[in-house]
Structures are given as C-alpha cells and as structure tokens.
Design a protein around this motif. Structure first.
Motif, short mmCIF file in Angstrom:
data_model
loop_
_atom_site.label_atom_id
_atom_site.label_comp_id
_atom_site.label_asym_id
_atom_site.label_seq_id
_atom_site.Cartn_x
_atom_site.Cartn_y
_atom_site.Cartn_z
N MET A 1 43.97 1.10 -31.83
CA MET A 1 44.78 2.04 -32.60
C MET A 1 45.68 2.90 -31.72
O MET A 1 46.71 3.38 -32.18
CB MET A 1 43.87 2.97 -33.43
N ARG A 2 45.29 3.12 -30.48
CA ARG A 2 46.01 4.05 -29.61
C ARG A 2 46.79 3.37 -28.49
O ARG A 2 47.25 4.02 -27.55
CB ARG A 2 45.01 5.05 -29.03
N MET A 3 46.96 2.06 -28.60
CA MET A 3 47.65 1.29 -27.58
C MET A 3 49.07 1.79 -27.30
O MET A 3 49.55 1.71 -26.18
CB MET A 3 47.73 -0.16 -28.02
N LYS A 4 49.72 2.33 -28.31
CA LYS A 4 51.10 2.79 -28.16
C LYS A 4 51.22 3.98 -27.20
O LYS A 4 52.31 4.32 -26.76
CB LYS A 4 51.69 3.14 -29.52
N GLU A 5 50.09 4.59 -26.84
CA GLU A 5 50.09 5.69 -25.89
C GLU A 5 50.25 5.19 -24.45
O GLU A 5 50.46 6.00 -23.55
CB GLU A 5 48.80 6.50 -26.01
N LEU A 6 50.14 3.88 -24.25
CA LEU A 6 50.24 3.30 -22.92
C LEU A 6 51.55 2.56 -22.75
O LEU A 6 52.00 1.87 -23.66
CB LEU A 6 49.08 2.33 -22.68
N ARG A 7 52.13 2.69 -21.58
CA ARG A 7 53.38 1.98 -21.27
C ARG A 7 53.05 0.67 -20.56
O ARG A 7 52.36 0.68 -19.54
CB ARG A 7 54.26 2.84 -20.38
N PRO A 8 53.55 -0.46 -21.07
CA PRO A 8 53.27 -1.74 -20.42
C PRO A 8 53.98 -1.93 -19.09
O PRO A 8 53.61 -2.79 -18.30
CB PRO A 8 53.72 -2.78 -21.45
N ASP A 9 55.00 -1.12 -18.80
CA ASP A 9 55.77 -1.27 -17.56
C ASP A 9 55.18 -0.49 -16.39
O ASP A 9 55.67 -0.59 -15.28
CB ASP A 9 57.23 -0.87 -17.79
N LYS A 10 54.13 0.30 -16.62
CA LYS A 10 53.50 1.07 -15.56
C LYS A 10 52.08 0.56 -15.33
O LYS A 10 51.43 0.09 -16.25
CB LYS A 10 53.43 2.56 -15.95
N PRO A 11 51.58 0.69 -14.09
CA PRO A 11 50.20 0.27 -13.82
C PRO A 11 49.20 1.06 -14.67
O PRO A 11 49.42 2.24 -14.94
CB PRO A 11 50.00 0.58 -12.34
N GLY B 1 42.93 14.33 -14.28
CA GLY B 1 44.15 13.65 -14.67
C GLY B 1 43.96 12.47 -15.60
O GLY B 1 44.93 11.87 -16.05
N ALA B 2 42.72 12.14 -15.91
CA ALA B 2 42.46 10.99 -16.78
C ALA B 2 42.66 11.36 -18.24
O ALA B 2 42.37 12.48 -18.67
CB ALA B 2 41.03 10.49 -16.57
N ARG B 3 43.17 10.39 -18.99
CA ARG B 3 43.26 10.52 -20.45
C ARG B 3 42.11 9.75 -21.06
O ARG B 3 41.76 8.67 -20.59
CB ARG B 3 44.57 9.92 -20.97
N ASN B 4 41.56 10.28 -22.12
CA ASN B 4 40.45 9.61 -22.78
C ASN B 4 40.97 8.78 -23.95
O ASN B 4 41.45 9.30 -24.93
CB ASN B 4 39.44 10.65 -23.27
N ILE B 5 40.92 7.47 -23.78
CA ILE B 5 41.20 6.52 -24.86
C ILE B 5 39.99 5.60 -24.92
O ILE B 5 39.92 4.61 -24.20
CB ILE B 5 42.50 5.73 -24.63
N PRO B 6 39.00 5.95 -25.77
CA PRO B 6 37.78 5.13 -25.83
C PRO B 6 38.07 3.69 -26.20
O PRO B 6 39.00 3.40 -26.95
CB PRO B 6 36.95 5.81 -26.91
N LEU B 7 37.27 2.80 -25.66
CA LEU B 7 37.41 1.38 -25.96
C LEU B 7 37.40 1.15 -27.47
O LEU B 7 38.16 0.34 -27.98
CB LEU B 7 36.29 0.58 -25.29
N SER B 8 36.59 1.91 -28.19
CA SER B 8 36.49 1.76 -29.64
C SER B 8 37.77 2.16 -30.37
O SER B 8 37.98 1.77 -31.51
CB SER B 8 35.31 2.58 -30.18
N GLN B 9 38.66 2.91 -29.70
CA GLN B 9 39.92 3.35 -30.31
C GLN B 9 41.14 2.71 -29.68
O GLN B 9 42.27 2.99 -30.08
CB GLN B 9 40.05 4.87 -30.18
N LEU B 10 40.95 1.86 -28.71
CA LEU B 10 42.06 1.32 -27.93
C LEU B 10 43.08 0.59 -28.79
O LEU B 10 44.29 0.76 -28.61
CB LEU B 10 41.53 0.40 -26.83
#
Length: 126
Positions: free
Chosen positions: A73-83, A62-71
C-alpha cells in the motif's frame, strides 16, 4: 510404500523451493556488513520494515518505518531511481521486502546483514 514416495517428493519439492528463493534473493539483493551499510545508507532511502511497535522501541537514525505488512500500500513512498537500504530485526523480512520491490521495478536493493539486532551504531527510541 506409496506414502514414503509421496513424502520424499514433498521434501524434495520443499527443498527445491527454498533453494530457488535463496538463490533469487542473492541475485537481487546485496547483503551489506554494518560497515558497508553505514557507508551508503545516508545517500539511500533507509527503510525499516519491522512493525511500528518494534520501530518505536529503537531504530537506526534517519530510517522510515514502512512495515512489510504495509509495503504494497505504501510503495509510492519509495523512489525506484534511488538505492533502497532495508533492514528488519534479523534479515528475513527485509529479504522478502526486497523480493517484492524487485518485482515492482526497484533494482538497487541492499539490506543489513544480521538485521537490527546486530546493529551497534546510534539508534533512536521513543
């Protein structure tokens, strides 16, 4: 003699910086045992911040891979209102990822104590 003072100042400054970062991480990031992590990760955004080759070798279901090196650029894939539940191989990259996300407004941040190498649950490998 001046060289000794300069070295002492550099050592003290480095230790102060490391200590500050350690206390900052403890304030913004919840370190969860594997049992605590299992209890909540299905209700959260589960992010593996390792590099793609590490992720493909094995990751938590169930994990998504968002490498630290790409975080950044890919921040918009995460919702700030969810843990956000983070993990990496040992815990250091997930802590750095949490610091970055905290500065961007994410507040409910947790990571797996000991990282993926301490995980005993089910995994998926390619």
């Amino acid at each position: 003699m001046d060289t000794i003072y300069i070295l002492l100042i550099l050592i003290v400054a480095t230790l102060a910086y490391i200590g500050f970062n350690w206390f900052q991480q403890r304030k913004i990031l919840k370190t969860l045992t594997e049992e605590q992590f299992r209890e909540g990760y299905r209700k959260a955004q589960l992010i593996d911040v390792r590099e793609p080759n590490e992720y493909e070798a094995g990751h938590i279901l169930g994990a998504r891979n968002i490498p630290l090196s790409q975080l950044k650029m890919r921040m918009k894939e995460l919702r700030p209102d969810k843990p956000v539940y983070l993990y990496c191989q040992s815990g250091s990259r997930s802590a750095r990822a949490a610091q970055f996300l905290y500065k961007k407004g994410y507040k409910d941040l947790s990571h797996l104590q000991g990282g993926f190498k301490k995980w005993t649950g089910r995994i998926k490998a390619k």
